[in-house]
Design an enzyme around this catalytic site. Sequence first.
Site, mmCIF file in Angstrom:
data_model
loop_
_atom_site.group_PDB
_atom_site.id
_atom_site.type_symbol
_atom_site.label_atom_id
_atom_site.label_comp_id
_atom_site.label_asym_id
_atom_site.label_seq_id
_atom_site.Cartn_x
_atom_site.Cartn_y
_atom_site.Cartn_z
ATOM 1 N N LYS A 295 0.839 -1.190 0.000
ATOM 2 C CA LYS A 295 0.000 0.000 0.000
ATOM 3 C C LYS A 295 0.880 1.248 0.000
ATOM 4 O O LYS A 295 1.816 1.362 0.786
ATOM 5 C CB LYS A 295 -0.896 -0.022 1.245
ATOM 6 C CG LYS A 295 -2.048 0.936 1.248
ATOM 7 C CD LYS A 295 -2.948 0.641 2.445
ATOM 8 C CE LYS A 295 -4.178 1.509 2.449
ATOM 9 N NZ LYS A 295 -5.060 1.176 3.598
ATOM 10 N N GLU A 380 -18.938 -5.867 10.853
ATOM 11 C CA GLU A 380 -19.815 -5.093 11.726
ATOM 12 C C GLU A 380 -20.858 -5.965 12.418
ATOM 13 O O GLU A 380 -21.199 -5.740 13.583
ATOM 14 C CB GLU A 380 -20.504 -3.987 10.924
ATOM 15 C CG GLU A 380 -19.574 -2.885 10.455
ATOM 16 C CD GLU A 380 -18.829 -3.211 9.176
ATOM 17 O OE1 GLU A 380 -17.992 -2.391 8.753
ATOM 18 O OE2 GLU A 380 -19.074 -4.301 8.601
ATOM 19 N N ARG A 408 -25.169 -2.540 8.079
ATOM 20 C CA ARG A 408 -24.855 -3.954 7.898
ATOM 21 C C ARG A 408 -25.149 -4.759 9.157
ATOM 22 O O ARG A 408 -25.218 -5.986 9.102
ATOM 23 C CB ARG A 408 -23.383 -4.095 7.528
ATOM 24 C CG ARG A 408 -22.976 -3.194 6.379
ATOM 25 C CD ARG A 408 -21.515 -3.280 6.062
ATOM 26 N NE ARG A 408 -21.193 -4.541 5.430
ATOM 27 C CZ ARG A 408 -20.107 -4.741 4.693
ATOM 28 N NH1 ARG A 408 -19.255 -3.761 4.500
ATOM 29 N NH2 ARG A 408 -19.870 -5.897 4.155
#
Length: 653
Positions: A295, A380, A408
């Site tokens: 990244k 979640e 969610r």
Amino acid sequence: MSLLARIDQPADLRGLSHPELVRLAGEIRDFLVRHVAATGGHLGPNLGVVELTLALHRVFDSPRDRLLWDVGHQAYVHKIVTGRAGEFSGLRQRGGLSGYPSREESTHDHIEHSHASVALSYADGMAKAAQLAGESDRHIVAVVGDGALTGGLAWEALNNIAAAPDRPVVIVVNDNGRSYAPTVGGLARHLAALRTHAGYERLAGWGRQALDGAGAPGRALHRTLHAAKEGIKEGLKAGLTGGSAEAVMPHSLFCELGLHYLGPVDGHDITALEAALERAKAHGAPVVVHCITRKGLGYAPAEQNEEDHLHGVGIIDPQTGHPLRPAGLTWTAVFGRELVELADAHPDVVAITAAMPGSVGLNDFAARYPARFFDVGIAEQHAVASAAGMAMAGLHPVIALYGTFLNRALDQVLMDLALHRLGATLVLDRSGVTGDDGPSHNGLWDLAMLQAVPGLRIGAPRDARTLRRQLRQAVSITDAPTVLRYPRGTVGPAIPAVGRAGAVDVLRAAPGGGVLLVAVGTTASVALEAAELCAEQGVEVTVVDPLWVKPLPGDLPALAAEHALVVTVEDGLRAGGVGTAVAQGLQEAGIRTPVRAVGVADGFPRQATRAEILAEAGLTAQAIAHTVTQTLARAAVTAVPTGPRTIPAPEGQ
């Protein structure tokens, strides 16, 4: 002329030589830094997928072959090579280029989302449809991050994909060891074992250093060695060395599921990537291509940023990566500091996040109380259900999420927390309108959805002081779940109450018989401005803040009965929100004062700044004042002896 200027469509990539591809990758990274620095956006993830994106578009034929990006914030390079480079000056701005895949923008974008872990389900569905249609020449490729694989939905999809060897899907795991934060859990350890295997490191490193610059013969040799490595790996797994395969090579969990596994592959080695993707393309069954990427690669400020490698940035100095518009005190910071102080005094308080500790303000808590901090990954639903277990065992969990991601876990809030009447606190960062991240990231749904949850309490602080006070109240509640919600950005000035009406804060008092303006959370400041505009037109307005908007304070109906009109102001959905609850509460109390709700009508507003979306929704001071006077005029209600005069509608209303 730059190579990038010659790329208008994926087919333009296929005629490039290897040195030209390396040069193009560098030009794309420069392009990303320059443009994202000017507009803000997701920088680190896209810097890490440059070579992977080029290889995907050279091997597969988009849009006939469907490339699905999970999460869509890593699709900037995909946008560049599919003809949208010229639109990047408007990235994430009103009317400009979306920060995620967009079906409106291009036929190369197939799904329009920016929540993790779902692309594999789309891929499974598309593979089923292709099979029914007899389309054996169309490939479906899902690019999923290792962080997204911590989400349960991804494994539900893998379970189905693996069960159908006659429905080929190419699953590209972009493994950079993190989502926002480092990837956590058993899967992360498993991928790390595959990623750090010594044999892979030696071969990949030697290939990069010795073969990449050796022209066509070197690249051919690299492909041969890559294939040999795969053969050796398969041999090890089959026990051909006479020892235990697991003792020599970590065994792939994907293989145990019945998926063919290729990798690990150096995600910055285009030659190795293309070889692996070609093998996957020809395999004819579901296959996982495990790519190792870094990244932020190629941009020193991102590579050196240990927190999130500049995952998402505002406007920055492209040379340093530092913000050009330093933020003031944010809601996130106020919450994070207060939670640490609460934890000091309350050993039962624990904190939970779903892969975003820094983004939701929990870094300080994690540093001070590591044993009481739990990052569950992009999960979640599990976060809330696990919190229910903690609450049953006597702890008080504080679950910090973005408002949009609470959607969610609604079932868990309803059936695991509320049904069991458990004391837990949900803190929803970036609730209401967020803006430039587009339709999927606005936290507009919480006030409407949560109205249906029995026993739940919802607090909407208007300033830093009320946030601190309400957080302390929330963690003291042991027999019901509590939600606190606040917006993205900096905290405004303190808004003191001028009085109290029972449990309701009075922010502006006016003579009785006028208009009662009920402000939800941070709309208090704009409601006060609107009240002043109304007063200039002869309409007296009292502004109140109920603080807790579910259940509504019992004092509110009596206040409403003293006024000619009630107007509610909230930065959530108008349908089913606080305004609806106020109207219902007055009706049940037998109070006939009319109620007008001001809120967001469209649940999916297009990307724009927060201020632009609020203006479109009628949530400016002038628009609210216009709504008040217009409603009074239409209802022929006399709020003051001289009667109201209608304030002109603001532009766009």
